[in-house]
Design a protein around this motif. Structure first.
Motif, PDB file in Angstrom:
ATOM      1  N   UNK A 198      32.895   3.491  40.525  1.00  0.00           N
ATOM      2  CA  UNK A 198      32.374   4.834  40.789  1.00  0.00           C
ATOM      3  C   UNK A 198      30.871   4.708  40.883  1.00  0.00           C
ATOM      4  N   UNK A 199      30.366   4.961  42.043  1.00  0.00           N
ATOM      5  CA  UNK A 199      28.929   4.798  42.253  1.00  0.00           C
ATOM      6  C   UNK A 199      28.186   5.974  41.621  1.00  0.00           C
ATOM      7  N   UNK A 200      27.266   5.663  40.711  1.00  0.00           N
ATOM      8  CA  UNK A 200      26.484   6.703  40.039  1.00  0.00           C
ATOM      9  C   UNK A 200      25.238   7.031  40.852  1.00  0.00           C
ATOM     10  N   UNK A 201      24.817   8.289  40.764  1.00  0.00           N
ATOM     11  CA  UNK A 201      23.530   8.629  41.377  1.00  0.00           C
ATOM     12  C   UNK A 201      22.429   8.493  40.335  1.00  0.00           C
ATOM     13  N   UNK A 202      22.862   8.590  39.024  1.00  0.00           N
ATOM     14  CA  UNK A 202      21.931   8.245  37.953  1.00  0.00           C
ATOM     15  C   UNK A 202      22.721   7.581  36.820  1.00  0.00           C
ATOM     16  N   UNK A 203      22.052   6.684  36.113  1.00  0.00           N
ATOM     17  CA  UNK A 203      22.735   5.925  35.065  1.00  0.00           C
ATOM     18  C   UNK A 203      22.358   6.478  33.698  1.00  0.00           C
ATOM     19  N   UNK A 204      23.341   7.041  32.944  1.00  0.00           N
ATOM     20  CA  UNK A 204      23.045   7.510  31.591  1.00  0.00           C
ATOM     21  C   UNK A 204      22.739   6.327  30.684  1.00  0.00           C
ATOM     22  N   UNK A 205      21.703   6.424  29.870  1.00  0.00           N
ATOM     23  CA  UNK A 205      21.287   5.325  28.988  1.00  0.00           C
ATOM     24  C   UNK A 205      21.164   5.850  27.564  1.00  0.00           C
ATOM     25  N   UNK A 206      21.656   5.073  26.616  1.00  0.00           N
ATOM     26  CA  UNK A 206      21.447   5.383  25.199  1.00  0.00           C
ATOM     27  C   UNK A 206      20.735   4.206  24.574  1.00  0.00           C
TER      28      UNK A 206
ATOM     29  N   UNK B  56      18.716   9.123  27.830  1.00  0.00           N
ATOM     30  CA  UNK B  56      18.093   9.574  29.080  1.00  0.00           C
ATOM     31  C   UNK B  56      18.872   8.968  30.259  1.00  0.00           C
ATOM     32  N   UNK B  57      18.481   9.365  31.425  1.00  0.00           N
ATOM     33  CA  UNK B  57      19.144   8.834  32.634  1.00  0.00           C
ATOM     34  C   UNK B  57      18.102   8.213  33.548  1.00  0.00           C
TER      35      UNK B  57
END
Ligand SMILES: NC(=O)c1ccc[n+]([C@@H]2O[C@H](COP(=O)([O-])OP(=O)(O)OC[C@H]3O[C@@H](n4cnc5c(N)ncnc54)[C@H](O)[C@@H]3O)[C@@H](O)[C@H]2O)c1
Length: 367
Positions: free
Chosen positions: A50-58, A75-76
């Protein structure tokens, strides 16, 4: 259906593995079944990204004290859409795509020298066949103008109009018989007025007689063939060579001879054609020696059997099978098989090459 059921089972088995045991299993104690379940499902879903338009980061740092503390960073990061790949330009088989100036400027030096960028090129016999395809190749390789000399008014005019329409380049047709010295001189002068002195002459005009035993050869036919193939090569070279000399310009003359100038064809008897082409090769060498001092190079292309109208004579059908069988590549040359060699000899990349006779015959003369 079966595979859908199976993937559900596999997914269930994977999620049923307790987290702790999963962590262990990646070290050493994984059961064969668990490993199989993991690797099979991984393989299975590999393509379903699934191609993300933004990557969630913890991010958890010692300072953040874990999720529970509420001090973690969440953040993303934006995902840049990858640049659409340059579309691959599919060239139509029959299209003529001239080398553009901006493309030429980006080419490495070696390839620039393999082009005929900015050159004025005269091609005799350019109304059809090998000459016509060499004219197209020169148009694609950067020619400033292409000029066709041919004795066939309709075919020549049509060929020039088509090449101009397909390439957008200046293309002219002069109805000239290569036996007619005065007409050649007038036409070459007109080319000089139109485009400047020619840089290249490709002399492809020629005829063939075959299956005529020498003992019954009509002397008038013999003279005619020699006049077109050999004297025509001389008259064209003399006129174009003089124009190059007058302009103080280096140049390249390419004479289309034949492997028949070096070997005797089998099984058809064609002494006159063979003699005419042997004459063209020796004439080319002599001219190369004489005109090197003017910076004019002279080389011959000697094709083997080519699949052109010249050979599309029903009487030759049976013999073509023999020709093929004697050619290691097991085919006749295609009508555009001389193109690369022609552009190379016309270009500055062959600048130390003069007086050569290049045989291009699918290996025929190896046997
Ligand atoms: N086709 C082959 O198998 C083959 C093999 C070796 C060499 N060659 C040589 O290659 C050259 C081109 O052959 P091709 O197969 O394209 O032939 P082709 O017959 O298809 O084309 C020859 C062109 O030369 C023109 N021409 C003929 N006599 C002329 C004259 N007196 N003045 C001006 N134009 C004239 C014709 O109108 C024609 O457009 C010829 O010199 C031929 O001997 C051909």
């Amino acid at each position: 259906m079966v595979s859908a059921v199976r993937s559900v089972r596999l997914a269930t088995r994977l999620t049923a593995v307790p987290r702790a045991s999963f962590m262990r299993s990646t070290t050493s104690t994984t059961s064969v079944a668990q490993r199989a379940a993991f690797s099979m499902s991984a393989r299975r879903f590999k393509s379903e990204v699934i191609k993300e338009t933004e990557v969630p980061v913890s991010v958890y740092t010692p300072d953040s004290k874990g999720v529970a503390s509420g001090n973690s960073d969440h953040f993303s990061i934006p995902v840049k859409a990858s640049r659409a790949p340059e579309p691959i330009v599919e060239h139509e088989e029959d299209a003529v795509n001239p080398l553009e100036d901006k493309v030429f400027k980006q080419m490495p030096r070696t390839l620039q020298r393999m082009s005929v960028m900015g050159k004025v090129i005269i091609i005799t016999g350019g109304a059809r066949g090998l000459g016509n395809h060499m004219a197209r190749a020169c148009a694609e390789a950067g020619a400033k103008a292409v000029v066709i000399f041919d004795a066939n008014q309709d075919l020549g005019d049509e060929a020039a109009a088509e090449l101009h329409q397909k390439s957008g380049l200046p293309v002219s047709f002069f109805k000239v018989d290569v036996r007619d010295g005065n007409a050649i001189n007038a036409a070459v002068q007109n080319v000089v007025d139109l485009y400047g002195a020619p840089d290249v002459l490709v002399n492809s005009a020629g005829i063939a007689d075959s299956n005529i035993p020498a003992e019954t050869y009509d002397p008038a036919m013999f003279r005619r063939l020699i006049d077109i193939n050999l004297t025509g090569s001389f008259l064209m070279s003399q006129s174009v060579g003089r124009a190059m000399m007058d302009a103080g310009k280096p140049g390249s003359i390419i004479l289309v001879a034949s492997m028949s100038g070096s070997i005797v064809n089998y099984p058809q008897e064609q002494s006159c054609y063979n003699a005419s082409k042997a004459g063209v090769i020796q004439f080319g060498k002599s001219l190369a020696a004489e005109w090197a001092k003017f910076g004019i190079r002279v080389n011959c292309i000697s094709p083997g059997y080519m699949d052109t109208a010249l050979n599309k004579v029903p009487a030759l059908d049976a013999q073509k099978k023999i020709w093929k069988s004697m050619t290691p590549q097991d085919r006749l040359g295609a009508v555009d098989d001389l193109n690369g060699l022609c552009v190379f000899l016309a270009s500055d990349s062959s600048s130390f090459m003069t007086g050569s006779n290049v045989i291009i015959d699918g290996g025929y003369t190896l046997y």
